[in-house]
Design a protein around this motif. Sequence first.
Motif, mmCIF file in Angstrom:
data_model
loop_
_atom_site.group_PDB
_atom_site.id
_atom_site.type_symbol
_atom_site.label_atom_id
_atom_site.label_comp_id
_atom_site.label_asym_id
_atom_site.label_seq_id
_atom_site.Cartn_x
_atom_site.Cartn_y
_atom_site.Cartn_z
ATOM 1 N N ARG A 14 0.812 -1.237 0.000
ATOM 2 C CA ARG A 14 0.000 0.000 0.000
ATOM 3 C C ARG A 14 0.842 1.282 0.000
ATOM 4 O O ARG A 14 0.391 2.341 0.433
ATOM 5 N N THR A 15 2.062 1.189 -0.444
ATOM 6 C CA THR A 15 2.927 2.377 -0.515
ATOM 7 C C THR A 15 3.567 2.443 -1.897
ATOM 8 O O THR A 15 4.257 1.515 -2.308
ATOM 9 N N ARG A 16 3.309 3.530 -2.613
ATOM 10 C CA ARG A 16 3.772 3.637 -4.003
ATOM 11 C C ARG A 16 4.619 4.861 -4.229
ATOM 12 O O ARG A 16 4.450 5.877 -3.553
ATOM 13 N N LEU A 17 5.484 4.736 -5.225
ATOM 14 C CA LEU A 17 6.276 5.868 -5.702
ATOM 15 C C LEU A 17 5.816 6.152 -7.127
ATOM 16 O O LEU A 17 5.761 5.243 -7.951
ATOM 17 N N PHE A 18 5.473 7.397 -7.401
ATOM 18 C CA PHE A 18 5.113 7.830 -8.754
ATOM 19 C C PHE A 18 6.095 8.898 -9.216
ATOM 20 O O PHE A 18 6.370 9.855 -8.467
ATOM 21 N N GLU A 19 6.597 8.740 -10.422
ATOM 22 C CA GLU A 19 7.335 9.836 -11.061
ATOM 23 C C GLU A 19 6.370 10.443 -12.070
ATOM 24 O O GLU A 19 5.785 9.717 -12.886
ATOM 25 N N ILE A 20 6.233 11.758 -12.013
ATOM 26 C CA ILE A 20 5.155 12.429 -12.747
ATOM 27 C C ILE A 20 5.710 13.611 -13.523
ATOM 28 O O ILE A 20 6.547 14.369 -13.008
ATOM 29 N N GLU A 21 5.215 13.796 -14.722
ATOM 30 C CA GLU A 21 5.631 14.970 -15.506
ATOM 31 C C GLU A 21 5.050 16.232 -14.869
ATOM 32 O O GLU A 21 3.834 16.358 -14.724
ATOM 33 N N ALA A 22 5.926 17.163 -14.474
ATOM 34 C CA ALA A 22 5.485 18.442 -13.889
ATOM 35 C C ALA A 22 6.687 19.392 -13.990
ATOM 36 O O ALA A 22 7.341 19.684 -12.983
ATOM 37 N N THR A 59 10.454 16.062 -14.249
ATOM 38 C CA THR A 59 9.577 15.189 -13.462
ATOM 39 C C THR A 59 9.751 15.413 -11.957
ATOM 40 O O THR A 59 10.807 15.841 -11.498
ATOM 41 N N ILE A 60 8.690 15.072 -11.231
ATOM 42 C CA ILE A 60 8.768 15.078 -9.767
ATOM 43 C C ILE A 60 8.418 13.671 -9.260
ATOM 44 O O ILE A 60 7.766 12.909 -9.980
ATOM 45 N N THR A 61 8.866 13.366 -8.037
ATOM 46 C CA THR A 61 8.553 12.065 -7.445
ATOM 47 C C THR A 61 7.691 12.269 -6.207
ATOM 48 O O THR A 61 8.015 13.103 -5.353
ATOM 49 N N LEU A 62 6.597 11.524 -6.147
ATOM 50 C CA LEU A 62 5.747 11.520 -4.956
ATOM 51 C C LEU A 62 5.723 10.105 -4.399
ATOM 52 O O LEU A 62 5.723 9.138 -5.175
ATOM 53 N N VAL A 63 5.727 9.987 -3.087
ATOM 54 C CA VAL A 63 5.632 8.674 -2.443
ATOM 55 C C VAL A 63 4.441 8.754 -1.506
ATOM 56 O O VAL A 63 4.359 9.674 -0.691
ATOM 57 N N PHE A 64 3.511 7.832 -1.644
ATOM 58 C CA PHE A 64 2.301 7.952 -0.826
ATOM 59 C C PHE A 64 1.826 6.601 -0.322
ATOM 60 O O PHE A 64 2.089 5.558 -0.920
ATOM 61 N N GLN A 65 1.119 6.684 0.787
ATOM 62 C CA GLN A 65 0.549 5.505 1.412
ATOM 63 C C GLN A 65 -0.952 5.529 1.187
ATOM 64 O O GLN A 65 -1.574 6.583 1.339
ATOM 65 N N GLU A 66 -1.518 4.394 0.826
ATOM 66 C CA GLU A 66 -2.972 4.331 0.589
ATOM 67 C C GLU A 66 -3.675 4.174 1.930
ATOM 68 O O GLU A 66 -3.644 3.102 2.533
ATOM 69 N N LEU A 140 9.592 -0.671 5.651
ATOM 70 C CA LEU A 140 10.668 0.326 5.591
ATOM 71 C C LEU A 140 10.899 0.733 4.131
ATOM 72 O O LEU A 140 11.113 -0.121 3.277
ATOM 73 N N ILE A 141 10.857 2.045 3.854
ATOM 74 C CA ILE A 141 11.004 2.502 2.465
ATOM 75 C C ILE A 141 12.245 3.385 2.293
ATOM 76 O O ILE A 141 12.690 4.036 3.237
ATOM 77 N N LEU A 142 12.777 3.375 1.092
ATOM 78 C CA LEU A 142 13.823 4.298 0.629
ATOM 79 C C LEU A 142 15.127 4.197 1.417
ATOM 80 O O LEU A 142 15.907 5.154 1.453
ATOM 81 N N GLU A 143 15.389 3.037 2.011
ATOM 82 C CA GLU A 143 16.633 2.875 2.779
ATOM 83 C C GLU A 143 17.860 3.087 1.874
ATOM 84 O O GLU A 143 18.783 3.831 2.235
ATOM 85 N N ASP A 144 17.873 2.436 0.692
ATOM 86 C CA ASP A 144 19.061 2.519 -0.180
ATOM 87 C C ASP A 144 19.306 3.961 -0.640
ATOM 88 O O ASP A 144 20.442 4.433 -0.677
ATOM 89 N N GLU A 145 18.224 4.649 -1.010
ATOM 90 C CA GLU A 145 18.345 6.021 -1.503
ATOM 91 C C GLU A 145 18.931 6.931 -0.421
ATOM 92 O O GLU A 145 19.776 7.790 -0.697
#
Length: 286
Positions: A14-22, A59-66, A140-145
């Motif tokens: 339930r946690t996604r990363l979107f890269e979006i044109e903006a 592009t921008i990146t959004l990370v969100f939880q549903e 746990l998210i984005l540990e490597d980054e």
Amino acid sequence: MGNKIVRAVELAPRTRLFEIEAPHIAQRGQAGQFVILRVNDQGERIPLTLANRDPGQGTITLVFQEVGKTTEMLGRLQVGQEIHDLAGPLGKATHIPTGKTVVCVGGGIGNAVVWPQVQALKEAGNRCLAILGARTKELLILEDEIRALADEVIITTDDGSYGRKGMVTHALTDLIEGGEKVDEVITIGPVVMMKFVCRATQPFGIPTQASLNPLMVDGTGMCGACRVTVGGQTRFACVEGPEFDGHQVDFDELITRLAYYQPEERASLDSYHRCRLEAAADQLRH
Ligand SMILES: Cc1cc2nc3c(=O)[nH]c(=O)nc-3n(C[C@H](O)[C@H](O)[C@H](O)COP(=O)(O)OP(=O)(O)OC[C@H]3O[C@@H](n4cnc5c(N)ncnc54)[C@H](O)[C@@H]3O)c2cc1C
Ligand code: FES
């Protein structure tokens, strides 16, 4: 025309990363700022933090939880589809010192906000440590980054499935009491976590910024939905925040205000699930 999704990754359940044109937001956005988006023209407006941006690609990146109706609807969108509208960058950028030792303390989805903060802190020549908390390893998210940027990363999980067992506050207190000279702390995550992080740094007199997540509607300082109390004064998080001096924030009021509309939010999600089930049943019948 909306904003096209060019990459979608499931980071955790339930946690996604979107890269979006903006392109406009990709040029101007800074760490700590956010966007307000609508999934469709009837949709509610929800704030999400700029987790990353690529001015070259536009592009921008959004990370969100549903967690409710709108974030679930967003999570159903696929690469190539568009978000109806997206306004930003909104809010004030994170205060970035220079030449200091700063500890970023994130919890859950808050780690998505730690990512750009660590990047900005390193670019400004700070020593930067990150304490990343999650309930369990798979969340746990984005540990490597974050590891690729920070000088040191400490992981904590509530159940001990990864890293150190326990709360981020224990790791932070041990760090400070162990002799690490911490000049500033930035915290972002569940409100209760931020409250206790601020309580942990107060006796040591370490300035602590907390990134607040009140309900927002317009995001421009007009509606008052996002009001929070800081040092006894009413402040609007969308234009004066979202980061404030954590030692001055009335966290208990924020917790109460976040729960105001829970029955309506639950009903809205239930009705959305019912509509989807009815539509699926209709399709099977025809
Ligand atoms: C400045 C700012 C930046 C944010 N950045 C992010 C981000 O990068 N990623 C992300 O996943 N979320 C972020 N949020 C929270 C996000 O906006 C909410 O999760 C979203 O609005 C929920 O909408 P919904 O319709 O899906 O759920 P709703 O039906 O509105 O809510 C469902 C349940 O989710 C919880 N919830 C709702 N709103 C919030 C909130 N503001 N904070 C904490 N819990 C909430 C409550 O328990 C609520 O009952 C941010 C909030 C703010 C104010
Ligand atoms: S969201 Fe309306 S004033 Fe801040």
